[in-house]
Design a protein around this motif. Structure first.
Motif, short mmCIF file in Angstrom:
data_model
loop_
_atom_site.label_atom_id
_atom_site.label_comp_id
_atom_site.label_asym_id
_atom_site.label_seq_id
_atom_site.Cartn_x
_atom_site.Cartn_y
_atom_site.Cartn_z
N SER A 105 -2.82 17.46 21.44
CA SER A 105 -1.64 17.89 22.21
C SER A 105 -1.84 19.28 22.80
O SER A 105 -1.01 19.75 23.56
N ILE A 113 3.57 11.69 27.62
CA ILE A 113 4.46 12.60 26.91
C ILE A 113 5.04 13.62 27.88
O ILE A 113 6.24 13.91 27.87
N ARG A 118 8.96 13.86 28.63
CA ARG A 118 9.68 15.11 28.36
C ARG A 118 10.41 15.61 29.61
O ARG A 118 11.48 16.19 29.52
N GLY A 152 8.20 6.83 26.69
CA GLY A 152 6.97 7.44 26.18
C GLY A 152 6.60 6.79 24.86
O GLY A 152 7.31 5.89 24.40
N PRO A 153 5.52 7.19 24.21
CA PRO A 153 4.66 8.33 24.55
C PRO A 153 3.54 7.98 25.55
O PRO A 153 2.91 8.87 26.07
N THR A 173 10.40 12.59 24.45
CA THR A 173 9.47 11.47 24.31
C THR A 173 9.67 10.79 22.96
O THR A 173 10.00 11.44 21.97
N LEU A 200 -1.82 9.48 26.94
CA LEU A 200 -0.77 10.03 26.08
C LEU A 200 -0.27 11.38 26.59
O LEU A 200 0.93 11.64 26.59
N ARG A 235 8.58 9.29 19.52
CA ARG A 235 7.51 9.69 18.62
C ARG A 235 7.06 8.50 17.79
O ARG A 235 7.10 8.52 16.56
#
Ligand SMILES: [Zn+2]
Length: 1002
Positions: A969, A114, A118, A90-91, A123, A110, A125
């Motif tokens: 998010s 993510i 997950r 990821g992300p 993921t 994204l 960062r």
């Protein structure tokens, strides 16, 4: 140990990674063969070698999907490695090009990346974008909104930093910042440290610490100069490479040898934290990164295989502006709107939408959407485009059909065909609605569209054609007809959405009977038709022969009506003015028309008059008498480049016409007027073998340009169809930005250039700012997402394009002009003999399909403004030029009308719905869909397109009961109060705003 860690001046983070173009000079499946071996090796290293601390798998979690699809038994092992921070994923879902995809595509990439990472443990960062061809100005804000505060990148740096730096702060126009780990020497610079080359098969070579020490010493000498603190980094990886054999041991040996450096096998998150913790003074870089000082930017991937970019643009729009909002609305229309049956029938297609996005995002890899891969890769992309589009268009159609069933249509005249229209535009607008439908018999002109308030809007029949329905046509018997009628009706409904609307039964000389069946989208209008048909047939002998012939009349109409923002509403199409109030119809202003004089035709519209010039270009005379000439002139030039870069051969010239330009009237108003401009041009067929000149051999190239204007709009739309017969060339449409007679004082002020970009409006310099000695010399070939605007205080021209993302501001005899690339034909993935770039950008593989031989059609438009300021105030309308209302036919049966009359009075207006509405404060809507993580919430997203703080009062549908501001998010920030059906939102310049909306339970 001679040199303790504490005495050493620098910590050198050795970061083992691979950059994995999922498809490029090999196909996805071919690269997957080595991906599986690579991930196997990574897991082995992690399992067997505690000194091999971790590995970065290119920041795109689709690679794990690709791996586990053939190694499902490794799922748990992957999970453990990811959770323990030994494998970083990821992300991103894929590694997209940032300039060639929509704002929402980057968000979905994204979100999905993510979510996928997950599901495999965690993921990463950090925004890992090592190879992407330049970076948009809003990436820091986008990353921040997902809780990501650092990024690593190679390309895009120009003169932003006076001195070479490996760390800097990168700021978005709203003030968001990320720490950038600048891979100044390239993301591959420390690949295979202990081996003689940085990339390749080293299975038969032993690693050498001495060799590593020499490489490292060279790299670190220049890195030290560019570092802000004690942290240095060696990017230990390259394209499609497994971990370096023995890297952990090599690091140990380097630590033993080195006096100044402490080497650690590290990861990018730790590196970013260490850089921050050292509290360095970092320079700040603002805005987009499009320089090529240290690494080539590969400027012309913007126009390679434009057919891919056009497909992508249309499918993004289909998903973002139709499938998502319509299906979301269909799932939340308030309770009083729905019969229990309707509730049961509709299920929000969350998984289907995700599948459509996944297919599309797979095409967004920088070498995929960039068009710079082998032909087979791009053929496979077409299939993904097809599949994504099939899902999205079916969702849009079925969802709008569902909404049409819950609308109250009892106000409509008894036998009128009806349509339900969805308007995706984010503020009230006057738009031309086009609707196609099938009727038993032709509709008689004149035609109007009636709305639920009794207004009649002018309509225009664009086409009206009788079609026979081949499937039903057959020679049978009376018994065969009677027995099969219900079955035929079922098949017609299910396969073609058609009903039997009417019939005629005749006796004939050649056979006993002729049965003519008339089909329609509105079969229910004539209920009981099947019963009457059976009765009529029963009057005849059961064995009598029947020649069955079925037909319908296909209609295409256009009407101009005011539409609410993000709304759906119904219209009835009626063929006589008796049914409408003539006063209302005649109140219609700003119609369009064609004026024909001496065999020439002009388009008349609210923006003025359009004439076709001798060379196939357009002349616009505005209502105030200002004249613009040479608009849309098509020019051509030889291209000795490759899929990455244009390389000019010979001068750029207007097309030489074989014969005169032919102009025909296709539509004459009052709602839509269209001229077709046709000509043939004679062009050099290819480049000569030396590639320094075009061939003497020539071929004919046909051009067919449809120029149209619509009621209530100042936009001139152009659809240019080209049958490309020419290799190794580039075709562009040129739009001068100043009136033909504008006074041009020498040394007068230069026009200002504006373009749109994901979540941004960019002001750009007219010519490139770099210097010749950059790694790739700077180019004025630049990207836009959907439009380019050029103007000064007294005039401006905006060019809008659908999926054509490349422009260049050029000098013409009449001043600055915008050249929009339509088509670029090249035959090589990469070459080493370009004038625009030194060296190769990839393997030298022939790509005959990148010549784009054959038919192509290009859609673009232009609009003239009175000033650059007026253009800047109207950017939202430019963005939405190709966002048109969507319609479906809806039934209007007596049964339905009776049912609706029974429940006619409810608390809520069931005749229309506007979900959310903006004003002209500069906000631009980018998403209206269900929240990715909570399907009981809606997400609406927009950004402030102005360079100032703006407060907007958004009008909300009455059934919206709660509103939270949130991050991209979807984590909530604050609750906003809804007052009198609206909510007040303040946004900083270019800030992205996400709202989560809650609805009354149904
Ligand atoms: Zn790449």
């Amino acid at each position: 140990m001679l040199n303790s860690v504490f005495e050493k001046k620098y910590t050198v983070h050795v970061i083992s990674h691979t950059h994995w173009d999922r498809e490029w000079y090999r196909t996805q499946q071919q690269f997957r063969m080595s991906l599986v071996r690579t991930v196997d090796t990574v897991l082995e290293y992690i399992r067997d070698n505690p000194g091999f601390r971790c590995f970065l798998l290119d920041g795109q979690s689709i690679l794990i999907d690709d791996y586990l699809a053939v190694r499902p038994e490794k799922r748990e092992e992957i999970r453990n490695c990811v959770a323990e921070r030994r494998l970083f994923i990821g992300p991103w879902y894929t590694q997209p090009d940032e300039f060639l995809v929509s704002a929402e595509s980057l968000i979905r990439n994204l979100q999905l990346g993510i979510r996928t990472a997950r599901s495999y443990g965690r993921t990463m960062r950090l925004g890992w974008i090592p190879d992407t061809f330049g970076h948009i100005s809003q990436l820091p804000q986008i990353l921040n909104e997902f809780g990501i505060r650092a990024a690593a990148l190679t390309r895009g740096i120009g003169n932003e930093l006076p001195e070479p730096r490996i760390e800097f702060l990168w700021r978005s126009p709203d003030g968001s910042e990320v720490l950038v780990l600048h891979q100044m020497q390239g993301y591959f610079s420390a690949g295979l440290l202990a081996f003689p080359f940085f990339w390749g098969d080293v299975s038969n070579i032993a690693p050498s610490a001495k060799r590593a020490a020499e490489r490292v010493s060279q790299l670190l000498d220049s890195l030290k100069q560019a570092a802000s603190g004690p942290n240095l980094v060696l990017w230990n990886g390259a394209d499609h490479m497994p971990p370096e054999p023995g890297i952990a041991e090599t690091i140990d040996e380097l630590n033993d040898i080195s006096r100044d450096y402490h080497f650690v096998h590290s990861d990018v998150e730790t590196l970013a934290e260490a850089v921050r913790a050292s509290d360095p003074e970092l320079p700040v870089v603002k805005g987009e990164l499009r320089g090529s000082r240290y690494h080539p930017l590969l400027y012309s991937i913007l126009s390679t295989r434009t057919y891919l970019k056009q497909r992508n643009s249309r499918i993004q729009r289909l998903l973002e502006r139709y499938a998502e909002p319509i299906s979301a609305l269909a799932s939340i229309v308030p309770p009083q709107d729905l019969s229990p049956g309707a509730v049961a029938r509709y299920r929000y297609p969350a998984a289907e939408l995700r599948e459509a996005w996944k297919l599309l995002l797979q095409n967004h890899g920088h070498d995929s959407i960039g068009g710079c891969s082998i032909d087979q890769v791009h053929r496979e992309m077409i299939t993904r485009f097809d599949q994504s589009e099939q899902i999205a268009s079916r969702i849009a159609f079925e969802s709008l059909k569902h909404l049409s069933e819950v609308l109250d249509t009892s106000w409509a005249p008894n036998d009128a065909p009806m349509c339900v229209c969805f308007n995706p535009v984010d503020r009230p607008t006057r738009r031309v609605v086009q609707h196609e439908f099938r009727l038993a018999r032709p509709l008689a002109e004149p035609v109007v569209a009636l709305d639920h308030d009794g207004n009649a809007w002018p309509a225009q029949l664009l086409s009206c054609e009788q079609h026979s329905h081949g499937w039903l046509d057959r020679d049978t018997t009376v018994a065969g007809c009677i027995g099969n009628l219900p079955w035929w009706q079922e098949v017609l409904k299910r396969m073609d959405e058609l009903d039997i609307a009417d019939f005629e039964l005749e006796t004939s000389a050649t056979t006993d009977l002729v049965l003519r069946i008339y089909l329609s989208d509105y079969g229910g209008i004539e209920t009981g038709v099947l019963g009457r048909l059976a009765e009529a047939l029963q009057l005849h002998d059961r064995s009598a022969r029947v020649a069955l012939r079925a037909s319908y009349v296909h209609h295409k109409i256009a009407f101009a009506a005011p539409l609410d923002a993000v709304s759906y509403t119904a219209y009835a199409i009626v063929s006589s003015r008796e049914k409408a109030d003539p006063a209302v119809v005649s109140a219609m202003t700003d119609t369009v028309a064609v004026q024909s004089r001496n065999a020439t035709h002009s388009l008349l519209f609210s923006g003025g008059v359009i004439d076709v010039e001798a060379g196939g270009s357009l002349r616009l005379t505005t209502p105030s008498g200002t004249v613009y000439t040479g608009l849309g002139q098509i020019v051509d030039q030889g291209d000795g480049g490759d899929t990455y870069d244009f390389s000019p051969v010979g001068p750029e010239r207007a097309l030489v016409l074989e014969d005169e330009v032919v102009v025909d009237v296709l539509q004459a108003g009052p709602v839509k007027a269209c001229l077709e401009v046709r000509y043939e041009s004679r062009l050099p067929a290819w480049l000569e073998a030396e590639r320094d000149r075009r061939s003497l051999a020539t071929v004919n190239l046909p051009v067919r340009m449809q120029v149209s204007v619509e009621a209530g709009s100042e936009v001139v739309r152009i659809r240019t169809a080209i049958g490309n017969t020419v290799s190794d060339h580039r075709m562009r449409a040129v739009f001068p930005c100043l009136p033909a007679d504008a006074p041009r004082a020498p040394g007068g002020s230069e026009p200002t250039l504006w373009v749109d970009s994901p979540f941004s409006i960019q002001r750009r310099e007219l010519s490139p700012q770099g210097v010749e000695d950059w790694e790739q010399k700077p180019s004025s070939i630049q990207p836009h997402l959907s439009w380019v605007g050029l103007g000064d205080e007294s005039s401006a021209v905006a060019v809008v394009a659908d999926g054509l993302h490349e422009h260049e501001i050029i000098d013409t005899p009449t001043g600055k002009a915008c050249a929009l690339t339509l088509l670029r034909s090249v035959g090589w993935l990469s070459r080493g003999d370009l004038s625009s770039r030194e060296g190769q950008a990839g393997p030298m593989i022939a790509t005959p399909e990148a010549q784009c031989i054959g038919d192509g059609a290009f859609e673009y438009a232009f609009r003239v403004f009175q000033s650059e300021h007026e253009l800047r105030q109207n950017v939202q309308s430019l963005t939405d030029t190709f966002v048109v209302p969507l319609t479906v036919a809806t039934e209007n049966t007596p049964e339905r009308r009776a049912e609706e009359a029974r429940k006619a009075t409810t608390a809520y207006d069931r005749r229309q719905c506007s979900y959310i509405s903006l004003h002209d404060t500069g906000f631009i809507l980018t998403a209206c869909t269900k929240a990715a993580n909570a399907h009981d919430l809606m997400v609406v997203r927009f950004f402030n397109s102005r360079d100032e703080r703006v407060t907007e009062r958004l009008q909300l549908a009455p059934f919206i009961t709660g509103c939270n501001r949130a991050h991209l998010s979807e984590d909530p920030i604050e609750r906003l109060r809804i007052e009198e059906g609206s909510v007040s939102v303040t946004a900083e310049p270019f800030q992205i705003v996400t709202l989560l909306l809650r609805h009354a339970r149904r």
